[in-house]
Design an enzyme around this catalytic site. Structure first.
Site, mmCIF file in Angstrom:
data_model
loop_
_atom_site.group_PDB
_atom_site.id
_atom_site.type_symbol
_atom_site.label_atom_id
_atom_site.label_comp_id
_atom_site.label_asym_id
_atom_site.label_seq_id
_atom_site.Cartn_x
_atom_site.Cartn_y
_atom_site.Cartn_z
ATOM 1 N N GLY A 10 -14.214 -9.327 -8.253
ATOM 2 C CA GLY A 10 -13.166 -9.913 -7.438
ATOM 3 C C GLY A 10 -13.228 -11.429 -7.436
ATOM 4 O O GLY A 10 -14.260 -12.035 -7.744
ATOM 5 N N ASP A 37 -20.128 2.124 -3.972
ATOM 6 C CA ASP A 37 -18.773 2.605 -4.223
ATOM 7 C C ASP A 37 -18.136 2.905 -2.876
ATOM 8 O O ASP A 37 -18.567 3.820 -2.168
ATOM 9 C CB ASP A 37 -18.818 3.864 -5.090
ATOM 10 C CG ASP A 37 -17.439 4.351 -5.510
ATOM 11 O OD1 ASP A 37 -16.449 3.968 -4.859
ATOM 12 O OD2 ASP A 37 -17.361 5.123 -6.487
ATOM 13 N N ALA A 61 -12.136 -4.636 -2.314
ATOM 14 C CA ALA A 61 -10.951 -4.067 -1.666
ATOM 15 C C ALA A 61 -10.049 -3.408 -2.691
ATOM 16 O O ALA A 61 -10.122 -3.692 -3.893
ATOM 17 C CB ALA A 61 -10.169 -5.157 -0.925
ATOM 18 N N THR A 63 -6.481 -3.596 -3.882
ATOM 19 C CA THR A 63 -5.508 -4.679 -3.760
ATOM 20 C C THR A 63 -4.195 -4.425 -4.510
ATOM 21 O O THR A 63 -3.361 -5.330 -4.598
ATOM 22 C CB THR A 63 -6.110 -5.997 -4.262
ATOM 23 O OG1 THR A 63 -6.526 -5.837 -5.626
ATOM 24 C CG2 THR A 63 -7.302 -6.410 -3.404
ATOM 25 N N THR A 102 -6.222 -10.232 5.033
ATOM 26 C CA THR A 102 -4.998 -10.669 4.359
ATOM 27 C C THR A 102 -3.865 -11.014 5.314
ATOM 28 O O THR A 102 -3.800 -10.508 6.445
ATOM 29 C CB THR A 102 -4.524 -9.545 3.413
ATOM 30 O OG1 THR A 102 -3.270 -9.879 2.825
ATOM 31 C CG2 THR A 102 -4.337 -8.232 4.172
ATOM 32 N N ASP A 103 -2.950 -11.839 4.823
ATOM 33 C CA ASP A 103 -1.715 -12.142 5.531
ATOM 34 C C ASP A 103 -0.802 -10.923 5.653
ATOM 35 O O ASP A 103 0.112 -10.902 6.483
ATOM 36 C CB ASP A 103 -0.951 -13.254 4.802
ATOM 37 C CG ASP A 103 -0.632 -12.875 3.360
ATOM 38 O OD1 ASP A 103 -1.594 -12.658 2.598
ATOM 39 O OD2 ASP A 103 0.552 -12.800 2.990
ATOM 40 N N TYR A 126 -0.742 -1.162 2.007
ATOM 41 C CA TYR A 126 -1.832 -2.107 1.786
ATOM 42 C C TYR A 126 -2.167 -2.876 3.063
ATOM 43 O O TYR A 126 -3.317 -2.936 3.492
ATOM 44 C CB TYR A 126 -1.485 -3.084 0.659
ATOM 45 C CG TYR A 126 -2.439 -4.235 0.548
ATOM 46 C CD1 TYR A 126 -3.742 -4.043 0.113
ATOM 47 C CD2 TYR A 126 -2.051 -5.530 0.913
ATOM 48 C CE1 TYR A 126 -4.638 -5.105 0.032
ATOM 49 C CE2 TYR A 126 -2.925 -6.590 0.833
ATOM 50 C CZ TYR A 126 -4.219 -6.375 0.389
ATOM 51 O OH TYR A 126 -5.096 -7.423 0.332
ATOM 52 N N LYS A 130 -5.619 -2.678 5.383
ATOM 53 C CA LYS A 130 -6.459 -3.840 5.668
ATOM 54 C C LYS A 130 -6.589 -4.071 7.170
ATOM 55 O O LYS A 130 -7.663 -4.454 7.653
ATOM 56 C CB LYS A 130 -5.889 -5.080 4.980
ATOM 57 C CG LYS A 130 -5.991 -5.063 3.464
ATOM 58 C CD LYS A 130 -7.424 -5.060 2.966
ATOM 59 C CE LYS A 130 -8.084 -6.415 3.155
ATOM 60 N NZ LYS A 130 -9.472 -6.432 2.591
ATOM 61 N N TRP A 151 -2.336 -15.452 -0.703
ATOM 62 C CA TRP A 151 -1.943 -15.996 -2.004
ATOM 63 C C TRP A 151 -3.156 -16.552 -2.748
ATOM 64 O O TRP A 151 -3.179 -17.701 -3.188
ATOM 65 C CB TRP A 151 -0.887 -17.081 -1.821
ATOM 66 C CG TRP A 151 0.445 -16.618 -1.287
ATOM 67 C CD1 TRP A 151 0.696 -15.481 -0.580
ATOM 68 C CD2 TRP A 151 1.700 -17.282 -1.405
ATOM 69 N NE1 TRP A 151 2.026 -15.388 -0.250
ATOM 70 C CE2 TRP A 151 2.676 -16.485 -0.742
ATOM 71 C CE3 TRP A 151 2.111 -18.471 -1.986
ATOM 72 C CZ2 TRP A 151 4.019 -16.846 -0.659
ATOM 73 C CZ3 TRP A 151 3.446 -18.836 -1.896
ATOM 74 C CH2 TRP A 151 4.387 -18.023 -1.247
#
Length: 294
Positions: A10, A37, A61, A63, A102-103, A126, A130, A151
Site C-alpha cells: 500500500g 491476512d 484495506a 480499496t 477516508t473521506d 466502501y 471504513k 485523494w
C-alpha cells in the site's frame, strides 16, 4: 521505536518504509499476506506479536471502491472486522494503534471542509465499511488514533498521479471530472506525519488526546485541476503532457457514488501534534519529479 504497519504494497506502508530508512530512531516492519491476512482473523494477533511493535499502523484495506458494491462481504471483512482485529491485537500487546481511514465516510454535501465532529453518511459500501472499521477500532483499543485522509497519491502503487501520467503518454486529451472537490494528500507527507506522531507518543507517556483526526493535503482543487497541475508539471520536467477536458460526474458514471465534496480540515491534527503539512501542489511536484523517466 518499532512500528508494525499492516500491508506491504500500500501507498502509506511503502512510504513509511522509505521514510524510516533515513531515520536512526525508528524501525518500520511491514506485515502482510500470507502472514497477516485480514480475511483470516486468526492470523492477525500472531503476526503482530511476532513483529514486537511499540505502535501498530493499520494501513491495509480493501480499496476497490466500485468493486466493493459487488463484494460487500469482503469489503466489510477487511475494512471493518479486520481493522477491529488489528486494533484488538494492538490492545493485547499493550500498544496504540493508528488506523488509516477516508473521506468516503462523508456524503460530500457540506459547504466547506469537513471537521472531525461532522456527521458521517457514506454513499457506498466502501465508505460504510471504513466507517464500521473506525467504530470497531475505537471499541477494541482505547489508545487509538483514526486518521482520515483523501485523494492519496505517491510514487508507489496505483493512484491518480500515476494514472494521469500513463494516459498522457497514450492520448492527446484526457477527460476528467470537474465537479468533485477535495484535498490531494501525499502518502509521503502522511508517513512523515505518522512518524512525527510516533515520536510524540514515545516521548509523552501521558498522551490522552486519542480519537479521530483529519490528515489531508493543504489547499483544495477538483479532479480536473489536479490533473492539469500533474500534466503541466510533467511537461516542465520533460515528461508526457495532454490536454485536460472538464466533464461532469454524470458524464463518467461509476457503480459507486463519490462525494462531491471531499475537503478535509486538518486543523485539529496540526494543533494537537504541532505538525504543518505541505501545500498540495508542492508535494505533488516532488512526487511527479520522481516519476519522470530517467
Amino acid at each position: 521505536m518499532r512500528l508494525a504497519v499492516t500491508g506491504r504494497e500500500g501507498q502509506v506502508a511503502a512510504s513509511l518504509i522509505e521514510a524510516a530508512r533515513s531515520r536512526s530512531d525508528v524501525e518500520v516492519v511491514a506485515v502482510g499476506r500470507p502472514t497477516l491476512d485480514l480475511t483470516r482473523p486468526d492470523t492477525v494477533f500472531p503476526a503482530l506479536e511476532a513483529a514486537r511493535p511499540d505502535l501498530v499502523v493499520s494501513a491495509a484495506a480493501y480499496t476497490a471502491v466500485d468493486q466493493a458494491e459487488d463484494e460487500s462481504d469482503l469489503a466489510f471483512a477487511v475494512n471493518a472486522v479486520g481493522a477491529g482485529k488489528v486494533a484488538e491485537a494492538a490492545a493485547r500487546l499493550g500498544v496504540p494503534v493508528i488506523q488509516i481511514s477516508t473521506d468516503y465516510v462523508f456524503d460530500g454535501t457540506k459547504d466547506g471542509a469537513y471537521v472531525e465532529t461532522d456527521a458521517t453518511a457514506p454513499l457506498g459500501v466502501y465508505g460504510a465499511s471504513k466507517l464500521a472499521g473506525e467504530q470497531a477500532v475505537a471499541a477494541a483499543n482505547p489508545r487509538h488514533l483514526i486518521l482520515r485522509t483523501a485523494w492519496v497519491y505517491s510514487p508507489f502503487g496505483k493512484n491518480f498521479v500515476k494514472t494521469m501520467l500513463r494516459l498522457a503518454a497514450e492520448r492527446e486529451e484526457i477527460s476528467v471530472v470537474a465537479d468533485q472537490t477535495g484535498t490531494p494528500s501525499s502518502a509521503l507527507d502522511i508517513a512523515d506525519a505518522i512518524l512525527h506522531v510516533a515520536a510524540r507518543l514515545r516521548d509523552d507517556q501521558n498522551f490522552a488526546a486519542w480519537g479521530i483526526y483529519h490528515l489531508a493535503g493543504s489547499g483544495e482543487t477538483n479532479w480536473s485541476g489536479f490533473a492539469r497541475h500533474i500534466l503541466d508539471t510533467s511537461r516542465a520536467f520533460g515528461g508526457p503532457h495532454a490536454r485536460v477536458r472538464d466533464i461532469a460526474t454524470t458524464d463518467y458514471p461509476t457503480k459507486a457514488r463519490r462525494p462531491a465534496n471531499s475537503r478535509l480540515s486538518s486543523e485539529k491534527f496540526a494543533i494537537t501534534f504541532q505538525w504543518t503539512k505541505s501545500e498540495w501542489r508542492h508535494s505533488a511536484e516532488s512526487i511527479i519529479r520522481r516519476l519522470m523517466p530517467s
